[in-house]
Write a protein that holds these residues in place. Structure first.
Motif, PDB file in Angstrom:
ATOM      1  N   MET A 134      37.275  48.473  37.411  1.00  0.00           N
ATOM      2  CA  MET A 134      36.471  47.637  38.432  1.00  0.00           C
ATOM      3  C   MET A 134      35.472  48.723  39.178  1.00  0.00           C
ATOM      4  N   ALA A 135      36.234  49.973  39.630  1.00  0.00           N
ATOM      5  CA  ALA A 135      35.287  50.846  40.096  1.00  0.00           C
ATOM      6  C   ALA A 135      34.038  51.222  39.116  1.00  0.00           C
ATOM      7  N   ALA A 136      34.212  51.282  37.835  1.00  0.00           N
ATOM      8  CA  ALA A 136      33.166  51.508  36.921  1.00  0.00           C
ATOM      9  C   ALA A 136      32.291  50.388  36.849  1.00  0.00           C
ATOM     10  N   ASP A 137      32.674  49.226  37.089  1.00  0.00           N
ATOM     11  CA  ASP A 137      31.739  47.876  36.900  1.00  0.00           C
ATOM     12  C   ASP A 137      30.904  48.151  38.044  1.00  0.00           C
ATOM     13  N   ILE A 138      31.130  48.595  39.137  1.00  0.00           N
ATOM     14  CA  ILE A 138      30.360  48.841  40.255  1.00  0.00           C
ATOM     15  C   ILE A 138      29.492  49.907  40.322  1.00  0.00           C
ATOM     16  N   LEU A 139      29.953  51.170  39.636  1.00  0.00           N
ATOM     17  CA  LEU A 139      29.176  52.359  39.874  1.00  0.00           C
ATOM     18  C   LEU A 139      28.392  52.322  38.969  1.00  0.00           C
ATOM     19  N   VAL A 140      28.638  52.040  37.844  1.00  0.00           N
ATOM     20  CA  VAL A 140      27.742  52.046  36.504  1.00  0.00           C
ATOM     21  C   VAL A 140      26.353  51.538  36.833  1.00  0.00           C
ATOM     22  N   TYR A 141      26.169  50.919  37.977  1.00  0.00           N
ATOM     23  CA  TYR A 141      25.035  50.106  38.477  1.00  0.00           C
ATOM     24  C   TYR A 141      24.404  50.794  39.557  1.00  0.00           C
ATOM     25  N   ARG A 142      25.355  51.728  40.066  1.00  0.00           N
ATOM     26  CA  ARG A 142      25.228  52.185  41.515  1.00  0.00           C
ATOM     27  C   ARG A 142      24.647  51.368  42.499  1.00  0.00           C
ATOM     28  N   ALA A 143      25.824  50.288  42.449  1.00  0.00           N
ATOM     29  CA  ALA A 143      25.782  49.230  43.429  1.00  0.00           C
ATOM     30  C   ALA A 143      25.996  49.728  45.028  1.00  0.00           C
ATOM     31  N   THR A 144      25.156  49.096  45.761  1.00  0.00           N
ATOM     32  CA  THR A 144      25.347  49.666  47.124  1.00  0.00           C
ATOM     33  C   THR A 144      26.292  48.677  47.967  1.00  0.00           C
ATOM     34  N   HIS A 145      26.403  47.434  47.520  1.00  0.00           N
ATOM     35  CA  HIS A 145      27.122  46.444  48.262  1.00  0.00           C
ATOM     36  C   HIS A 145      27.656  45.457  47.067  1.00  0.00           C
ATOM     37  N   VAL A 146      29.198  45.151  47.712  1.00  0.00           N
ATOM     38  CA  VAL A 146      29.834  44.080  46.677  1.00  0.00           C
ATOM     39  C   VAL A 146      30.226  42.923  47.443  1.00  0.00           C
ATOM     40  N   PRO A 147      30.196  41.917  47.498  1.00  0.00           N
ATOM     41  CA  PRO A 147      30.682  40.660  48.023  1.00  0.00           C
ATOM     42  C   PRO A 147      32.200  40.470  47.675  1.00  0.00           C
ATOM     43  N   VAL A 148      33.053  40.747  48.462  1.00  0.00           N
ATOM     44  CA  VAL A 148      34.613  40.703  48.237  1.00  0.00           C
ATOM     45  C   VAL A 148      35.220  39.856  49.341  1.00  0.00           C
ATOM     46  N   GLY A 149      36.119  39.237  49.004  1.00  0.00           N
ATOM     47  CA  GLY A 149      37.402  38.665  49.831  1.00  0.00           C
ATOM     48  C   GLY A 149      38.293  39.831  50.358  1.00  0.00           C
ATOM     49  N   GLU A 150      38.992  39.088  51.289  1.00  0.00           N
ATOM     50  CA  GLU A 150      40.052  40.389  52.257  1.00  0.00           C
ATOM     51  C   GLU A 150      40.826  40.922  50.942  1.00  0.00           C
ATOM     52  N   ASP A 151      41.431  40.103  50.031  1.00  0.00           N
ATOM     53  CA  ASP A 151      42.290  40.784  48.940  1.00  0.00           C
ATOM     54  C   ASP A 151      41.779  41.828  48.115  1.00  0.00           C
ATOM     55  N   GLN A 152      40.392  41.718  48.008  1.00  0.00           N
ATOM     56  CA  GLN A 152      39.733  43.048  47.207  1.00  0.00           C
ATOM     57  C   GLN A 152      39.378  44.116  48.004  1.00  0.00           C
ATOM     58  N   LYS A 153      39.776  44.255  49.169  1.00  0.00           N
ATOM     59  CA  LYS A 153      39.175  45.312  49.921  1.00  0.00           C
ATOM     60  C   LYS A 153      39.750  46.511  49.588  1.00  0.00           C
ATOM     61  N   GLN A 154      40.989  46.419  49.182  1.00  0.00           N
ATOM     62  CA  GLN A 154      41.647  47.631  48.636  1.00  0.00           C
ATOM     63  C   GLN A 154      40.966  48.176  47.685  1.00  0.00           C
ATOM     64  N   HIS A 155      40.588  47.546  46.560  1.00  0.00           N
ATOM     65  CA  HIS A 155      40.092  48.024  45.448  1.00  0.00           C
ATOM     66  C   HIS A 155      38.598  48.436  45.583  1.00  0.00           C
TER      67      HIS A 155
END
Length: 345
Positions: A134-155
């Motif tokens: 999941m971290a790689a999904d985000i960081l491979v695009y060097r994304a600055t923001h992710v819309p998440v629910g409360e249950d995904q904050k830990q990830h």
């Protein structure tokens, strides 16, 4: 993070029927975000196989999630819409991040404990390390923001920890490669709006879930008008009328859930809903909720059915999105290889 151009990434797993919680908690917000940000929306099919899947059903569900993206109004030309497994850099970067993340960090992930249950020794390694993917999904695009629910904050916090450790561990190499003080951004969460956490229609203390045994616990995005009406009318409530103020919902989880769903569907607030419906019995309020839900969700369900009847079109959208996503991910991965010290041609 100001040195990083703003980019949003988010993903949805193709496991089971998409439901109202997926729509209000994530997909509906994707449409609003595309007006202000460059967005990358991913069907995270590699995450899906952390638990056993029927291959034929998985293919159908990948297309169904894509159909939902398109049906709610996500523009696949303005944004990138693709499925994760077509961009191999997700897996490549995940391995690098496996070597950066610490076991202690993964041991604290509550979702693994919940999904693996008591028989953790028989859980797949993929289920254990998928926060790194999941971290790689985000960081491979060097994304600055992710819309998440409360249950995904830990990830997302883990993603930030991994990014920070990579930046620290390779600080000298990052600078030598011309990337300044940091290569990966510390991605920020976007959490906003009512009903970001939609609860079960049968038990207001539990999150609405694809895996719940009772189909009456959720509103599926493909449900027709009669099914939506039946499910809301059978939703668990308490005997008291709706209060006039939000404080009156305390200790009434089912009432709070239905009011929050109504508010999210009409883009209003809980206070607005109670101002209009305070004092009403649930029989009347459920009727109003059914009308709103059918008017909002009916067109989405119809468009999803139309799109699913043309899988070739959906596959073409995914192929185009994957090509565009690959161009960004390839650039990131080449830089990571240089920073880490790999030799590449």
């Amino acid at each position: 993070m100001s040195s990083f151009p703003q980019r949003i990434f988010s993903g949805v797993q193709p496991t089971g029927n998409l439901h109202l919680g997926n729509y209000l908690g994530a997909i509906k917000r994707f449409v609003a975000l595309q007006a202000d940000f460059p967005c990358i929306y991913c069907v995270v099919d590699m995450h899906a196989i952390t638990i056993p899947q029927d291959p034929k059903e998985l293919r159908r569900q990948i297309r169904e999630v894509t159909a939902a993206f398109l049906a709610v109004g996500i523009d696949p030309v303005k944004n990138i819409v693709f499925n994760q497994s077509q961009v191999h850099e997700h897996a490549e970067l995940a391995w690098v991040l496996n070597c950066v993340a610490r076991i202690g960090w993964l041991n604290r992930m509550t979702q693994f404990k919940e999904k693996a249950g008591k028989d953790r020794e028989n859980a797949s390694v993929g289920l254990y390390v998928y926060p790194n993917l999941m971290a790689a999904d985000i960081l491979v695009y060097r994304a600055t923001h992710v819309p998440v629910g409360e249950d995904q904050k830990q990830h997302l916090e883990l993603t930030r920890d991994v990014a920070q450790k990579f930046n620290n561990d390779f600080a000298e190499s990052i600078a030598a490669c011309g990337f300044g003080e940091a290569f990966f951004p510390l991605t920020e969460p976007l959490i906003a709006g009512p009903a970001t956490r939609v609860m079960s229609l049968r038990d207001g203390s539990k999150k609405m879930s694809k895996s719940d045994a009772s189909d009456y616990s959720r509103i599926n995005l493909t449900d027709d008008a009669d099914t939506i009406a039946q499910k809301f009318r059978k939703a668990k409530t308490d005997p008291e009328p709706l209060p006039g103020e939000a404080a009156g919902l305390e200790g009434r989880p089912e009432a709070e859930n239905l009011v929050a769903i109504y508010a999210a569907l009409v883009d209003g607030t809980v206070e607005d809903v109670l101002r209009d419906h305070g004092g009403a019995q649930f029989s009347a309020f459920k009727g109003a909720l059914v009308d709103v839900a059918v008017s909002k969700l009916g067109p989405i369900a119809g468009e999803m059915r139309r799109l699913m009847a043309d899988p070739g079109h959906i596959d073409a959208v995914l192929a185009d999105g994957s090509r565009r996503a690959s161009a960004i991910a390839h650039e990131t991965m080449n830089a990571v290889k240089d920073i880490v010290g790999f030799v590449r041609s």
